[in-house]
Scaffold this motif. Sequence first.
Motif, PDB file in Angstrom:
ATOM      1  N   ARG A   1     -25.923  24.968  15.771  1.00  7.76           N
ATOM      2  CA  ARG A   1     -25.186  24.180  14.789  1.00  7.76           C
ATOM      3  C   ARG A   1     -23.899  24.625  14.217  1.00  7.76           C
ATOM      4  O   ARG A   1     -23.584  23.781  13.701  1.00  7.76           O
TER       5      ARG A   1
ATOM      6  N   THR B   1     -24.625  19.195  11.595  1.00  9.19           N
ATOM      7  CA  THR B   1     -25.507  18.345  12.591  1.00  9.19           C
ATOM      8  C   THR B   1     -26.236  18.332  11.918  1.00  9.19           C
ATOM      9  O   THR B   1     -27.628  17.501  11.973  1.00  9.19           O
TER      10      THR B   1
ATOM     11  N   ASP C   1     -26.314  14.560  12.175  1.00 10.14           N
ATOM     12  CA  ASP C   1     -27.245  14.410  13.769  1.00 10.14           C
ATOM     13  C   ASP C   1     -28.790  14.312  13.193  1.00 10.14           C
ATOM     14  O   ASP C   1     -28.979  13.622  14.577  1.00 10.14           O
TER      15      ASP C   1
END
Length: 332
Positions: free
Chosen positions: A253, A321, A324
């Motif tokens: 991450r 992250t 995403d």
Amino acid sequence: MDVSSLVWSLTGVGVVGLLVFDFFAHVRTPHEPTFRESAWWSTVYIVLALLFGVAVGAFWGWDHGAEYFAGYVTEKSLSVDNLFVFLIIMTRFAVPRAFQQKVLLVGVAIALVLRTIFILLGAAAIERWSWVFYIFGAFLVYTGVKLAREDHDTAEEEQGGDGVVVRFVRRLFPTTTEYDRDRLTTVVDGKRLLTPMLLVMVAIGSTDILFALDSIPAIYGLTEEPYIVFTANAFALLGLRQLYFLIGGLLERLVYLSQGLAVILGFIGVKLLLHAMHTNELPFVNGGEHVEWAPEIPIWLSLTVILGTLAVATVASLVKTRSDRRVAAGQE
């Protein structure tokens, strides 16, 4: 900073003692550390490092204490980035989780030896040739730019796995692809063969040389005291084994960690170049005279930039992250 030979000796004994304790308390009996175990011992080593920094400030002045903390944070950050490479190497060699502790501890021991050699060489070079700071500074700026432009996953994969040293060992000695618990050699059909356990240690040990090329010039940009350089490196490496298991899932991450380190290395590189100009003795630069307008960046500013950059890189990575994952979940 006046450090007696007795203090140096006691420090060396203390570092070796911690490594020996780590081996007999955790590594000698193969097992996969739990999250609680990793968190506890990671905290212990970080607290020890912080207490040592307080001791440096109390005994040798807080300017040196600040240099130690700046060096420790920088080296710890570089060590975390190195864990990406360790993770790739472990994966490529398919090292069982229960045996990974031993590999990491050996890697830490190798790194300490190699960095001690580089520290001594760096100290000798700096004492004899002030222009070495030009080389250190230019190298760090180059490394920072290169790190910022690289794709992290691609760059790390290029460093991990079967490197030149590992291929050389395989050609020189008979090896097997099967593990025999955590043994370095095994007997197959009456022949003594090297196991992948030894090869993965060779792989990590050889990459430690590359890591030292970045870390030693970086910390010499923050302090010229060999004792601080050594102890900051030692405490950054001690506890790295526990940190590997603690943040193993978090490593993927930290997508902007390399960019953050690139900024830090670039900043320290510029700091070194300015210092080299300020203490210039090269005849073709300013006629061999010191460049008076070149400022000396104070250690408090260096520490602020380092901590601020790491904070921004970490927060930006976690936000990226998380975003995403939300996008990926919405597409399913």
